[in-house]
Design an enzyme around this catalytic site. Structure first.
Site, short mmCIF file in Angstrom:
data_model
loop_
_atom_site.label_atom_id
_atom_site.label_comp_id
_atom_site.label_asym_id
_atom_site.label_seq_id
_atom_site.Cartn_x
_atom_site.Cartn_y
_atom_site.Cartn_z
N THR A 91 0.92 -1.19 0.27
CA THR A 91 0.13 0.03 0.03
C THR A 91 0.96 1.11 -0.09
O THR A 91 1.78 1.21 0.77
CB THR A 91 -0.94 -0.07 1.19
OG1 THR A 91 -1.81 -1.05 1.15
CG2 THR A 91 -1.83 1.23 1.28
N GLY A 121 -11.03 -3.81 0.08
CA GLY A 121 -10.66 -3.15 1.29
C GLY A 121 -10.94 -1.71 1.19
O GLY A 121 -11.85 -1.22 0.51
N1 ASP Z 1 -5.71 -1.26 3.67
C1 ASP Z 1 -5.35 -2.32 2.67
C2 ASP Z 1 -6.55 -3.21 2.46
O1 ASP Z 1 -7.03 -3.52 3.59
C3 ASP Z 1 -4.38 -2.98 2.92
C4 ASP Z 1 -2.80 -1.96 3.39
O2 ASP Z 1 -2.92 -1.05 3.67
O3 ASP Z 1 -1.96 -2.90 3.37
O4 ASP Z 1 -6.96 -3.63 1.36
#
Ligand code: ASP
Length: 231
Positions: A91, A121
């Site tokens: 991310t 997500g």
């Molecule tokens: N927030 C992202 C998701 O849940 C993953 C991440 O931030 O690492 O898709």
């Protein structure tokens, strides 16, 4: 991949979810913002929109480097040992303030390890994966998407800024709320229109950097901030 982007000037925003074979999903999200009346395009439709906009499709294998493949293997092992800890799959988030006083955010992600097919997500969801409003500031988030969605982490952090908290206090209170309510871990970067910024996380670590007044601030683990002159 999922991505979203927002301008604090007029709250215009764009997002894509479940896109494949695109080198820069944030750029596609920006095209959604600038070239359509919509906020979010998904899956096949997002792919068709990319083609119509002349965004080249990149074969999936070209987007996977050896370094990231090894990283994925390590994250899968960690997932098996500790399923509750968010696993970083790349991310990337940014918040910015320009010389005209406008703020913006952008966030993109490859998602989380071992997700169900069809799972989306927080990253493409404005208010969760990020938020920007010139009247308050800008936020980009990372971490356990299901928890971030349930607390609207980005907007929650800005709500606390609106109510008079400093950026560091707002980050701590909103991440603390997500942890106490849901055992959800994550991280935020925040910025206001005065150019103050904060980077905080409850997950194991978060690689971050900030550039301001000729200085570059970087860190990964708690307490390890380094400051150097910008080239
Ligand atoms: N927030 C992202 C998701 O849940 C993953 C991440 O931030 O690492 O898709």
């Amino acid at each position: 991949m999922d991505a979203s982007i927002m301008s604090g000037k007029d709250l215009s925003s764009g997002a894509v979810s479940a896109v494949r074979c695109i080198a820069n999903p944030v750029r596609l999200a920006r095209l959604v913002m600038e070239k359509t009346p919509h906020c979010l395009l998904t899956g096949l439709g997002a792919g068709e929109f990319a083609a119509a906009m002349g965004v080249p499709a990149v074969p999936g294998e070209q987007l996977v480097t050896e370094r990231r493949r090894k990283h994925l293997e390590r994250e899968k092992q960690k997932e098996a040992q500790n399923p509750d800890q968010p696993k970083d799959l790349g991310t990337v988030g940014a918040v910015a303030l320009d010389s005209g006083g406008d703020v913006a955010y952008a966030t993109s992600t490859g998602g989380i390890v071992n997700k169900m097919v069809g799972r989306v997500g927080d990253t493409p969801c404005v208010g969760s994966g990020g938020y920007a409003d010139n009247a308050i500031g800008a936020v980009s988030t990372t971490g356990h998407g299901e928890s971030i969605l349930k607390v609207n982490l980005a907007r929650l952090a800005l709500f606390h800024v609106e109510r008079g908290k400093t950026l560091d206090e707002a980050a701590a209170v909103s991440l603390g709320y997500m942890k106490s309510k849901l055992q959800g871990l994550g991280g935020v970067i925040l910025l206001n229109t005065a150019g103050d910024w904060a980077a905080q996380w409850t997950s194991e670590s978060m690689a971050w950097a900030a550039a301001k007044d000729g200085k570059l601030h970087v860190g990964v683990n708690l307490g390890d901030t380094r400051v150097t002159d910008l080239p």
